[in-house]
Motif scaffolding. Sequence first.
Motif, PDB file in Angstrom:
ATOM      1  N   GLU A  24       0.882  -1.232   0.560  1.00 37.97           N
ATOM      2  CA  GLU A  24       0.344  -0.207   0.393  1.00 37.97           C
ATOM      3  C   GLU A  24       0.837   1.442  -0.170  1.00 37.97           C
ATOM      4  N   LEU A  25       2.373   1.202  -0.062  1.00 41.99           N
ATOM      5  CA  LEU A  25       2.946   2.300   0.066  1.00 41.99           C
ATOM      6  C   LEU A  25       3.170   3.013  -1.051  1.00 41.99           C
ATOM      7  N   ASP A  26       2.961   4.401  -1.543  1.00 42.49           N
ATOM      8  CA  ASP A  26       3.116   4.966  -2.543  1.00 42.49           C
ATOM      9  C   ASP A  26       4.709   4.868  -3.474  1.00 42.49           C
ATOM     10  N   GLY A  27       4.921   4.489  -4.316  1.00 43.63           N
ATOM     11  CA  GLY A  27       6.168   3.771  -5.103  1.00 43.63           C
ATOM     12  C   GLY A  27       6.332   2.311  -5.138  1.00 43.63           C
ATOM     13  N   VAL A  28       5.711   1.498  -4.103  1.00 44.33           N
ATOM     14  CA  VAL A  28       5.074   0.411  -3.946  1.00 44.33           C
ATOM     15  C   VAL A  28       4.883  -0.659  -5.556  1.00 44.33           C
ATOM     16  N   SER A  29       5.444  -1.240  -6.490  1.00 42.51           N
ATOM     17  CA  SER A  29       5.022  -1.884  -7.544  1.00 42.51           C
ATOM     18  C   SER A  29       3.966  -2.997  -7.010  1.00 42.51           C
ATOM     19  N   GLU A  30       4.702  -3.563  -6.342  1.00 46.26           N
ATOM     20  CA  GLU A  30       4.831  -5.414  -6.504  1.00 46.26           C
ATOM     21  C   GLU A  30       5.484  -5.709  -4.761  1.00 46.26           C
ATOM     22  N   VAL A  31       4.677  -6.694  -4.638  1.00 41.89           N
ATOM     23  CA  VAL A  31       5.052  -7.867  -3.378  1.00 41.89           C
ATOM     24  C   VAL A  31       5.425  -9.172  -3.821  1.00 41.89           C
ATOM     25  N   TYR A  32       6.208  -9.102  -2.964  1.00 43.20           N
ATOM     26  CA  TYR A  32       6.297 -11.393  -3.388  1.00 43.20           C
ATOM     27  C   TYR A  32       6.449 -11.822  -2.114  1.00 43.20           C
ATOM     28  N   SER A  33       5.517 -12.467  -1.632  1.00 41.28           N
ATOM     29  CA  SER A  33       6.385 -13.698  -0.743  1.00 41.28           C
ATOM     30  C   SER A  33       6.936 -14.859  -1.166  1.00 41.28           C
ATOM     31  N   VAL A  34       8.136 -15.119  -0.725  1.00 40.11           N
ATOM     32  CA  VAL A  34       8.696 -16.297  -1.645  1.00 40.11           C
ATOM     33  C   VAL A  34       8.978 -16.871  -0.109  1.00 40.11           C
ATOM     34  N   ALA A  35      10.109 -17.589  -0.462  1.00 43.43           N
ATOM     35  CA  ALA A  35      11.093 -18.786  -0.134  1.00 43.43           C
ATOM     36  C   ALA A  35      12.502 -18.217   0.106  1.00 43.43           C
ATOM     37  N   GLY A  36      12.709 -18.684   0.625  1.00 40.96           N
ATOM     38  CA  GLY A  36      14.571 -18.678   0.355  1.00 40.96           C
ATOM     39  C   GLY A  36      14.836 -17.923   1.105  1.00 40.96           C
ATOM     40  N   ASP A  37      15.579 -17.321   1.752  1.00 40.76           N
ATOM     41  CA  ASP A  37      16.965 -15.881   2.937  1.00 40.76           C
ATOM     42  C   ASP A  37      15.809 -15.531   2.921  1.00 40.76           C
ATOM     43  N   VAL A  44       9.772  -1.049  -5.819  1.00 37.09           N
ATOM     44  CA  VAL A  44       9.829  -0.216  -5.700  1.00 37.09           C
ATOM     45  C   VAL A  44      10.271   0.328  -7.124  1.00 37.09           C
ATOM     46  N   ARG A  45       9.064   1.272  -7.009  1.00 34.84           N
ATOM     47  CA  ARG A  45       9.590   2.448  -8.526  1.00 34.84           C
ATOM     48  C   ARG A  45       9.496   3.906  -8.634  1.00 34.84           C
TER      49      ARG A  45
END
Length: 95
Positions: A24-37, A44-45
Amino acid sequence: MITAIVMVSVEADRIPEVAQQIAELDGVSEVYSVAGDVDLIAVVRVREFEQIAEVIAGGLSKVAGVVHTDTHIAFRAYSRHDLDAAFSIGFTASE
């Protein structure tokens, strides 16, 4: 357009809520939940380099549950999707 890829470590029991708040933050275009570290990857764009600090240090890093971030600035896009989108800015399908 400046693109930053932000690796985000989050408190394990807060991942869905933190992901939603970051998205929901301005400037954040996508957020992915991922496996790994890391737990999340945020894209952010922004138009100006100075906005990177506002979005990441001033917003994303301050979301409750964020433990650590690691930011990578993109130099160049090689994705066909990104290139097609850049060349179609300002054009409608009927043109």
